[in-house]
Every structure is written in structure tokens, then in C-alpha cells.
Design a protein around this motif. Structure first.
Motif, PDB file in Angstrom:
ATOM      1  N   VAL A   8     -26.605 -16.196  49.459  1.00 30.58           N
ATOM      2  CA  VAL A   8     -27.410 -15.305  48.548  1.00 30.58           C
ATOM      3  C   VAL A   8     -26.868 -14.178  47.765  1.00 30.58           C
ATOM      4  N   LEU A   9     -26.839 -14.285  46.257  1.00 30.85           N
ATOM      5  CA  LEU A   9     -25.931 -13.352  45.278  1.00 30.85           C
ATOM      6  C   LEU A   9     -26.569 -11.882  45.815  1.00 30.85           C
ATOM      7  N   ASP A  10     -28.682 -11.830  46.324  1.00 29.20           N
ATOM      8  CA  ASP A  10     -29.075 -10.523  46.839  1.00 29.20           C
ATOM      9  C   ASP A  10     -29.643  -9.729  47.965  1.00 29.20           C
ATOM     10  N   ALA A  11     -30.879 -10.833  47.839  1.00 25.81           N
ATOM     11  CA  ALA A  11     -32.110 -10.383  48.089  1.00 25.81           C
ATOM     12  C   ALA A  11     -32.975 -11.506  48.772  1.00 25.81           C
ATOM     13  N   ILE A  12     -33.777 -12.007  49.591  1.00 25.97           N
ATOM     14  CA  ILE A  12     -35.009 -13.032  49.334  1.00 25.97           C
ATOM     15  C   ILE A  12     -36.131 -12.110  49.236  1.00 25.97           C
ATOM     16  N   GLY A  66     -22.066  -2.532  45.875  1.00 26.99           N
ATOM     17  CA  GLY A  66     -20.664  -2.142  46.705  1.00 26.99           C
ATOM     18  C   GLY A  66     -20.764  -3.380  47.720  1.00 26.99           C
ATOM     19  N   ASP A  67     -21.494  -3.523  48.817  1.00 30.52           N
ATOM     20  CA  ASP A  67     -21.149  -4.446  49.559  1.00 30.52           C
ATOM     21  C   ASP A  67     -20.283  -5.693  49.698  1.00 30.52           C
ATOM     22  N   SER A  68     -19.483  -5.526  50.686  1.00 27.50           N
ATOM     23  CA  SER A  68     -18.727  -7.220  50.745  1.00 27.50           C
ATOM     24  C   SER A  68     -19.266  -8.191  50.629  1.00 27.50           C
ATOM     25  N   GLY A  70     -20.681 -12.022  50.667  1.00 28.06           N
ATOM     26  CA  GLY A  70     -19.938 -13.095  51.250  1.00 28.06           C
ATOM     27  C   GLY A  70     -19.863 -14.216  50.702  1.00 28.06           C
ATOM     28  N   TRP A  71     -20.404 -14.413  49.748  1.00 25.22           N
ATOM     29  CA  TRP A  71     -19.927 -15.842  48.375  1.00 25.22           C
ATOM     30  C   TRP A  71     -19.187 -15.640  47.714  1.00 25.22           C
ATOM     31  N   LEU A  72     -18.445 -13.847  48.025  1.00 22.11           N
ATOM     32  CA  LEU A  72     -17.502 -14.240  47.255  1.00 22.11           C
ATOM     33  C   LEU A  72     -15.844 -14.659  47.848  1.00 22.11           C
ATOM     34  N   LYS A  73     -16.177 -14.789  49.500  1.00 25.58           N
ATOM     35  CA  LYS A  73     -14.961 -14.829  50.261  1.00 25.58           C
ATOM     36  C   LYS A  73     -13.878 -15.901  50.399  1.00 25.58           C
ATOM     37  N   THR A  74     -12.796 -16.274  50.414  1.00 24.33           N
ATOM     38  CA  THR A  74     -12.481 -17.567  50.812  1.00 24.33           C
ATOM     39  C   THR A  74     -12.539 -17.975  52.102  1.00 24.33           C
ATOM     40  N   ASP A  75     -12.090 -18.962  52.085  1.00 25.65           N
ATOM     41  CA  ASP A  75     -11.672 -19.153  53.673  1.00 25.65           C
ATOM     42  C   ASP A  75     -11.236 -18.584  54.422  1.00 25.65           C
TER      43      ASP A  75
END
Length: 81
Positions: A8-12, A66-68, A70-75
Motif C-alpha cells: 500500500v502506497l500510503d493509506a486505505i 517520512g515513514d520507512s 515497506g514497498w521500498l524495502k529490498t529482500d
């Protein structure tokens, strides 16, 4: 489901019609519902009382600026690397 939330990019947004006396009661019920669903940061973005209840849309944030993300994390779990 946690892995999907990381996509999710930002919100639901969630919209429903709740039986309530007025908009104040409806807002409180919707915030409680979002809390029960696990959202800790929620805003009401639309509310309209009509007849027996209110049409309400709430936004539950997964990520704020400014959050970390999740969709930018690698393995390896590092952001953007």
C-alpha cells in the motif's frame, strides 16, 4: 496479510453506512471500527447523516510522509538499496 499491507502506497479508505443518531455518534463509531481493524492513525474524510444513519468514509494510514515505506524495502530489508 502483512506482506500485502507493505504494498500500500500510503493509506486505505473504507466507506460504509452506520446506523446512528447523528454525525458525532457516527464519527465515533467509525473511528472505533477502524481501531478494531488495527488502524492506529485514522481520519474521517467524509460523513453525511441521512435518515437512520450516516454514510462515512475513513482513511486508515499505513504510511505517512517520512515513514520507512515497506514497498521500498529490498529482500535485505534496506530502503531503496
Amino acid at each position: 496479510m502483512k506482506d500485502i499491507l507493505e504494498k500500500v502506497l500510503d493509506a486505505i479508505d473504507m466507506e460504509t453506512f452506520l446506523i446512528c443518531r447523528d454525525e458525532d455518534e457516527g464519527k465515533g463509531l467509525m473511528l472505533k471500527l477502524m481501531e478494531q481493524l488495527g488502524f492506529k492513525d485514522t481520519n474521517i474524510v467524509f460523513i453525511e447523516h441521512n435518515g437512520p444513519g450516516a454514510r462515512i468514509r475513513a482513511r486508515g494510514y499505513i504510511y505517512k510522509p517520512g515513514d520507512s515505506y515497506g514497498w521500498l524495502k529490498t529482500d535485505e530489508g534496506r530502503n531503496g538499496q
